[in-house]
Structures are given as C-alpha cells and as structure tokens.
Motif scaffolding. Structure first.
Motif, PDB file in Angstrom:
ATOM      1  N   UNK A  33       0.803  -1.224   0.000  1.00 24.15           N
ATOM      2  CA  UNK A  33       0.000   0.000   0.000  1.00 24.15           C
ATOM      3  C   UNK A  33       0.840   1.280   0.000  1.00 24.15           C
ATOM      4  N   UNK A  34       2.146   1.166   0.238  1.00 22.45           N
ATOM      5  CA  UNK A  34       2.941   2.363   0.483  1.00 22.45           C
ATOM      6  C   UNK A  34       3.325   3.093  -0.798  1.00 22.45           C
ATOM      7  N   UNK A  35       3.143   4.405  -0.753  1.00 29.11           N
ATOM      8  CA  UNK A  35       3.692   5.304  -1.750  1.00 29.11           C
ATOM      9  C   UNK A  35       4.933   5.958  -1.131  1.00 29.11           C
ATOM     10  N   UNK A  36       5.599   6.831  -1.871  1.00 28.81           N
ATOM     11  CA  UNK A  36       6.866   7.379  -1.379  1.00 28.81           C
ATOM     12  C   UNK A  36       6.700   8.077  -0.037  1.00 28.81           C
ATOM     13  N   UNK A  37       5.652   8.876   0.092  1.00 25.92           N
ATOM     14  CA  UNK A  37       5.478   9.610   1.352  1.00 25.92           C
ATOM     15  C   UNK A  37       5.216   8.655   2.517  1.00 25.92           C
ATOM     16  N   UNK A  41       0.968  -1.784  -6.192  1.00 23.45           N
ATOM     17  CA  UNK A  41       0.843  -0.504  -6.881  1.00 23.45           C
ATOM     18  C   UNK A  41       1.914  -0.304  -7.948  1.00 23.45           C
ATOM     19  N   UNK A  42       2.730  -1.333  -8.185  1.00 20.67           N
ATOM     20  CA  UNK A  42       3.791  -1.203  -9.179  1.00 20.67           C
ATOM     21  C   UNK A  42       4.894  -0.254  -8.758  1.00 20.67           C
ATOM     22  N   UNK A  43       5.087  -0.085  -7.442  1.00 20.46           N
ATOM     23  CA  UNK A  43       6.024   0.921  -6.939  1.00 20.46           C
ATOM     24  C   UNK A  43       7.236   0.337  -6.230  1.00 20.46           C
ATOM     25  N   UNK A  44       7.395  -0.974  -6.231  1.00 21.07           N
ATOM     26  CA  UNK A  44       8.476  -1.570  -5.438  1.00 21.07           C
ATOM     27  C   UNK A  44       9.845  -1.038  -5.847  1.00 21.07           C
ATOM     28  N   UNK A  45      10.118  -0.933  -7.131  1.00 24.25           N
ATOM     29  CA  UNK A  45      11.425  -0.459  -7.600  1.00 24.25           C
ATOM     30  C   UNK A  45      11.650   0.992  -7.215  1.00 24.25           C
ATOM     31  N   UNK A  46      10.630   1.822  -7.346  1.00 19.60           N
ATOM     32  CA  UNK A  46      10.742   3.235  -6.959  1.00 19.60           C
ATOM     33  C   UNK A  46      10.980   3.370  -5.460  1.00 19.60           C
ATOM     34  N   UNK A  47      10.258   2.585  -4.680  1.00 20.34           N
ATOM     35  CA  UNK A  47      10.416   2.656  -3.227  1.00 20.34           C
ATOM     36  C   UNK A  47      11.809   2.198  -2.798  1.00 20.34           C
ATOM     37  N   UNK A  48      12.322   1.158  -3.459  1.00 21.48           N
ATOM     38  CA  UNK A  48      13.661   0.678  -3.113  1.00 21.48           C
ATOM     39  C   UNK A  48      14.712   1.745  -3.400  1.00 21.48           C
ATOM     40  N   UNK A  49      14.608   2.403  -4.550  1.00 26.69           N
ATOM     41  CA  UNK A  49      15.544   3.481  -4.866  1.00 26.69           C
ATOM     42  C   UNK A  49      15.412   4.609  -3.849  1.00 26.69           C
ATOM     43  N   UNK A  50      14.170   4.930  -3.496  1.00 24.97           N
ATOM     44  CA  UNK A  50      13.912   5.983  -2.519  1.00 24.97           C
ATOM     45  C   UNK A  50      14.540   5.634  -1.174  1.00 24.97           C
ATOM     46  N   UNK A  51      14.465   4.372  -0.797  1.00 23.32           N
ATOM     47  CA  UNK A  51      15.056   3.919   0.459  1.00 23.32           C
ATOM     48  C   UNK A  51      16.559   4.197   0.479  1.00 23.32           C
ATOM     49  N   UNK A  52      17.233   3.910  -0.629  1.00 33.51           N
ATOM     50  CA  UNK A  52      18.686   4.139  -0.667  1.00 33.51           C
ATOM     51  C   UNK A  52      19.023   5.621  -0.563  1.00 33.51           C
ATOM     52  N   UNK A  53      18.101   6.471  -0.999  1.00 32.64           N
ATOM     53  CA  UNK A  53      18.349   7.916  -0.989  1.00 32.64           C
ATOM     54  C   UNK A  53      18.138   8.524   0.390  1.00 32.64           C
ATOM     55  N   UNK A  99      -6.067  -2.353  -6.430  1.00 30.99           N
ATOM     56  CA  UNK A  99      -7.254  -1.882  -5.717  1.00 30.99           C
ATOM     57  C   UNK A  99      -7.253  -2.353  -4.271  1.00 30.99           C
ATOM     58  N   UNK A 100      -6.793  -3.589  -4.033  1.00 34.60           N
ATOM     59  CA  UNK A 100      -6.716  -4.055  -2.644  1.00 34.60           C
ATOM     60  C   UNK A 100      -5.766  -3.161  -1.853  1.00 34.60           C
ATOM     61  N   UNK A 101      -4.679  -2.717  -2.504  1.00 35.05           N
ATOM     62  CA  UNK A 101      -3.748  -1.801  -1.836  1.00 35.05           C
ATOM     63  C   UNK A 101      -4.387  -0.433  -1.634  1.00 35.05           C
ATOM     64  N   UNK A 102      -5.121   0.023  -2.633  1.00 29.93           N
ATOM     65  CA  UNK A 102      -5.775   1.333  -2.537  1.00 29.93           C
ATOM     66  C   UNK A 102      -6.666   1.421  -1.308  1.00 29.93           C
ATOM     67  N   UNK A 103      -7.358   0.327  -1.022  1.00 30.19           N
ATOM     68  CA  UNK A 103      -8.282   0.324   0.111  1.00 30.19           C
ATOM     69  C   UNK A 103      -7.681  -0.329   1.360  1.00 30.19           C
ATOM     70  N   UNK A 104      -6.354  -0.558   1.343  1.00 24.36           N
ATOM     71  CA  UNK A 104      -5.633  -1.087   2.515  1.00 24.36           C
ATOM     72  C   UNK A 104      -6.206  -2.431   2.969  1.00 24.36           C
ATOM     73  N   UNK A 105      -6.395  -3.338   2.012  1.00 29.52           N
ATOM     74  CA  UNK A 105      -7.052  -4.605   2.304  1.00 29.52           C
ATOM     75  C   UNK A 105      -6.123  -5.786   2.100  1.00 29.52           C
ATOM     76  N   UNK A 106      -6.429  -6.864   2.780  1.00 27.50           N
ATOM     77  CA  UNK A 106      -5.753  -8.133   2.549  1.00 27.50           C
ATOM     78  C   UNK A 106      -5.948  -8.521   1.091  1.00 27.50           C
ATOM     79  N   UNK A 107      -4.864  -8.952   0.454  1.00 30.09           N
ATOM     80  CA  UNK A 107      -4.873  -9.250  -0.979  1.00 30.09           C
ATOM     81  C   UNK A 107      -5.872 -10.326  -1.393  1.00 30.09           C
ATOM     82  N   UNK A 108      -6.220 -11.220  -0.472  1.00 31.43           N
ATOM     83  CA  UNK A 108      -7.096 -12.327  -0.813  1.00 31.43           C
ATOM     84  C   UNK A 108      -8.516 -11.859  -1.132  1.00 31.43           C
TER      85      UNK A 108
END
Length: 522
Positions: free
Chosen positions: A165-169, A196-208, A279-288
């Motif tokens: 569910x996490x975005x950069x902020x 959300x397709x953001x894992x690579x962006x978040x990982x780069x952000x983590x290193x920064x 969408x499950x991430x958007x609504x902070x829900x269990x993926x199942x």
C-alpha cells in the motif's frame, strides 16, 4: 565492516508461495549457486517449517535439513531462513551455515516473535524482527514494537509492506519513524510488494533517504517472484546499485537463473502487477479479497473496485470469506420488482412451440448441422451471455448475467431482445427485460450463479415445462471449454459439475430436459 546497503534475495522463500516451496532439488541448488555467482549479499534459501519436507522443497525442519541443499562454498554470500509462528527450540546452535533467521508475524503475535528471537539469539543466530502488515499499526503502536525490539536488541528490523500500500510519502514516514526510534546499530530492512507497481521506486527511494550511518537490507526476488502480485525484482535493484553506488553485482548469472528456472514457472503460475491487487492496496485490504472476487469471473474490474470500497476497515487486516461473500451477494442483488417484465416475457414465449437454450460450450462447434435442423420449426432461441453469430444463427433473446460479456453483445446486437439480471442495471439501460437476480440464484436454499441454471429458473417461473439445451457442456478435464476462445475467462469451480447436475435432477426434475449436444449434465 559491513556494506552500508545490502541485497537479500527471497526467491526460494517468498517465491515458494507460488509452488508451495516445491521447486525441486536441482532448481533449488542451481538457483543458490547462481545467486552466489551474482554476488548477492544474503540468500534466503527458504522457510523453517514444522515438519521435514524433503530436498525438493525449500522448507526445512532443521539446519541439518538445509545443509543437504547448500553448497560448501558460499563465497561472499550469507544464508538466511524465515520462520512464521512455529516452535524453534529444537533448532541446532549456530554453526556458520545459516547466518540470519528472520521472524515474520502478525501484530497479535509479537510475544511469540520476541520469545523466539531470544531463543535464536542465545543459539548464536543473527535475528531479524519482521512485523508484517506495517500499515495496520498506528504510529504509537509501531513505536511500542520498536521499543520492545530495542530491549531485545536483535540484529535487524524490517519494514514489511505486506499489502503493497505504500507510496513514497508513506515509506518516508515509516522509515523516519523507525530511524528515530530504533537503536542505531540495528539494521533496517525493507520488504516491498508490487500491488501498486512501486516496489522499484520505493527501493531506490530507500537508498536515498537512509542514513549513511545505518546498515540497510533490501529484499528482492528473481523476476519479482512471490505471492501474487510479487516483489521487487532483484535484477532491477542489482543493476541500480551497480550504476548508482559502484557495486559489482554480476547480473548475467541472475539472468541465467531467470531464463532457466523462473520463467518456466511464470508460464504456469503468473504473478506481477494486476489492477485488482492495486485496488486491494488502494483500500488497505488483505490481498485475498481481490483474489476472491477475481475468481467470481463475472465481475469487471470496476465491479471489484465497488465491492472492495465497501469493506469495513475492521475486516481489512485478515481475510474473511464469509464477510466478502456477503458483500458480493449484496452487490449482485440489486432490488428490482420484475412482475411486469415476467408477465410480458411469458406472453411472448407462448408464441413458440419449443424453447431452445444455447449456452456457449465447445460442443456447439461440431453440432451446427444438428442445431440448424432443430431450429427449422417454431423454436424460441435464447442464448446465454453471447450472440451466436459465428454459428450462423440468430437468437430471439439474449439472457445476460455477466457484465464482462456486455461489450461484445452491445456492439453486435441486431434484433435480439435483451434480458438482464438486475445486478447489471448499474451499467446497462437498453435492455428489454430485467429480472431479479436474487430470485434466480437460489435452488431450494442452494446458491449457484451458473447463468444457464439462472435462465432455467426463470423459465420455470414462467411455466415452461420443456427445454432443449445445446452447448451446456459442463467441465471437461477440469476446465470449461467454449466454442469461441474470446469467451474463455479461465473459469474455475471445483464443485460446479456436481452442483449443477444435482440441481437439474432435483429442483427441475419436473421439467423435460433434452440435450442436443454432449453434456456432463446429461
């Protein structure tokens, strides 16, 4: 001195969810060797398990079990295992084989994690504390966990974005909370999912944003393999690290491992970004919850979004099948008083000598001549969720219960009259008849939303005593097959044949049923 930023590959552990850990001994060994050749810092070779599983499975009861598949020379790499709510008192003391053990747990199992971590630390292991679903913790709750971790003083603590569910902020907020409340010599890890397709962006952000005084570990897996929708791709973050930090990860062995071992699995078991998981991430829900609704097959993505948006936050953290099934029923059961529609439809059907129900099964393709001969007389043709133009046949009515089929129908419809179930009223307004969904899916208290059965239920209420079927095939070799590949939605349902056959033989025993084509329901 340890490298400030290190990479951990969890293919054999998290990727194991895809194949229940059963990669096969050859693939497990060769994957580990490829990751060692690539210079991956930490290789998580699987799960610690509560039973002996054998060398074909990346799950181990003891360290001696794990040794059976581990190479003697691990070069500069280190090995780790993960455990999730099992007793580990029996585990052998640290002997240099497995360097790290990571403990994964839900928030109500913190006591287990702290107790088990102490046992493992006393045995000499470096332990990571990995509380899953980090988003379900309030800041105060998360700080409380960090305070307990500080008292324990393990090797590492991981930020685990289980729901993706996490975005950069969000990641920045959680990281700074950890950075400012965790003892400075405890390593911080991150495990990111691709909802959300953001894992690579978040990982780069983590290193920064990571403090240069803090050691960090970033999880990834080959081709992102992991419980759907998957993880950060280890090959991507390796390439990024080489480019931005001058590391010397060798990508070619990783590409070889993907080509030889992972791609063949992905051809059979798909993972990766998919809108329902987003969408499950958007609504902070269990993926199942998303998975459950996807398996319904008759829902468009917008329908899934509408249902997921109704999930009570109290039900979000753990999957509740009874709860989501009730939401699905409520969504499908759009109230509609259909007395007038039924009366008009009944008067129209009385003009025909026979009722012919055309379902979209594969048997239609080889039975066109037989069908054409049958419909030469005064027959009312009702097609279920499709238009039979490819068969050279025109139907008198289209019975539609599946929103996924509507686009094809509306673009190819001519003189056919459209009968829809009331669950489609939100998105369709050019129908000729509407019938109440909930009245058609129950058969003496047995729920079944098979569209052809729903139509039979409707015909029964209209007083029809005899029906001829074609294309109502049932499952062949465990799969529903369609005469037109465009209709194939990879439908599932283990009990489908038995349920439909039972309903046909009991609820509709008084109706004369003739099958013009082969059927599992005969």
């Amino acid at each position: 001195m340890e490298q400030h930023i290190r990479l951990l590959d969890c293919t054999l552990r998290d990727g194991g969810h895809i194949v229940q850990g059963q990669f096969g001994e050859r693939v497990i060994k060769n994957t580990i060797e490829k990751l060692i050749s690539a210079g991956v810092d930490i290789i998580e070779v699987g799960f610690l398990w509560d039973a002996v599983c054998g060398t074909d499975t990346a799950r181990y009861y003891s360290i001696s079990d794990a040794k059976k598949i581990l190479p003697k020379d691990k070069e500069n790499s280190k090995f780790s295992l993960m455990a999730d709510f099992i007793d580990l008192e029996h585990l052998e003391p640290y002997d240099g084989t497995i360097d790290y053990i990571r403990l994964s747990f839900k928030r109500w199992r913190l006591d287990w994690a702290l107790k088990t971590a102490r046992i493992l630390m006393d045995k000499g292991y470096r332990v990571f504390i990995n509380p899953v679903n980090n988003n379900v913790y309030s800041d105060e709750e998360y700080i409380h966990v960090l305070q307990q971790v500080n008292k324990l003083h393990p090797y590492g603590f991981s930020i685990v974005d289980t729901f993706g569910v996490m975005r950069l902020r969000d990641f920045s907020h959680r990281y700074y909370l950890v950075e400012n409340n965790l003892l400075p010599d405890i390593t911080i890890g991150a495990h990111l999912h691709e909802n959300l397709g953001l894992a690579y962006s978040l990982a780069q952000h983590f290193t920064e944003i990571a403090s240069p005084r803090r050691n960090i570990v970033i999880d990834g897996s080959l081709l992102g393999m992991g419980r759907v929708p998957g993880n950060l791709c280890i090959e991507q973050i390796m390439d990024f690290m080489n480019d931005q930090f001058g590391t010397q990860y060798a990508t070619e062995p990783v590409y070889d491992a993907i080509d030889q071992y992972i791609e063949p699995i992905k051809e059979q078991h798909s993972w990766g970004y998919a809108i329902p998981y987003a969408l499950s991430a958007k609504y902070y829900l269990h993926r199942t919850y998303a998975e459950y609704l996807m398996e319904k097959q008759r829902l468009k993505t917008k329908d899934i979004q509408r249902i997921l948006s109704q999930v009570d936050p109290k039900e979000a953290e753990t999957f509740n099948e009874t709860y989501i099934e009730q939401l699905y029923y409520e969504y499908m059961n759009v109230e509609y008083i259909d007395d007038a529609d039924k009366e008009k439809l009944k008067s129209e059907l009385l003009k025909f000598d026979k009722i012919f129900v055309l379902a979209p099964g594969q048997s239609l393709s080889s039975s066109i001549d037989k069908i054409s001969e049958f419909i030469e007389c005064n027959v009312c043709i009702i097609s279920v969720n499709f238009i039979p133009t490819k068969l050279g046949i025109s139907s008198d009515y289209i019975f539609l219960t599946n929103t996924k089929r509507y686009d094809d129908i509306k673009n190819n419809r001519s003189d056919e009259k459209l009968i829809i179930s009331s669950n489609l009223m939100r998105d369709i307004n050019n129908q000729d008849f509407t019938v109440a969904y909930n009245d058609l899916v129950y058969f003496k208290d047995v729920y079944c939303d098979d569209s052809t059965l729903m139509l039979l239920n409707l015909l029964n209420t209209l007083g029809v005593k005899e029906v001829t079927f074609a294309g109502f095939d049932g499952k062949i070799d465990g799969k529903l097959l369609f005469f037109d590949e465009a209709l194939d939605r990879h439908t599932t349902g283990i009990k489908r044949k038995n349920d439909v056959k039972k309903i046909l033989d009991t609820t509709f025993s008084h109706i004369k049923k003739t099958f013009l084509t082969d059927s599992q329901y005969m």
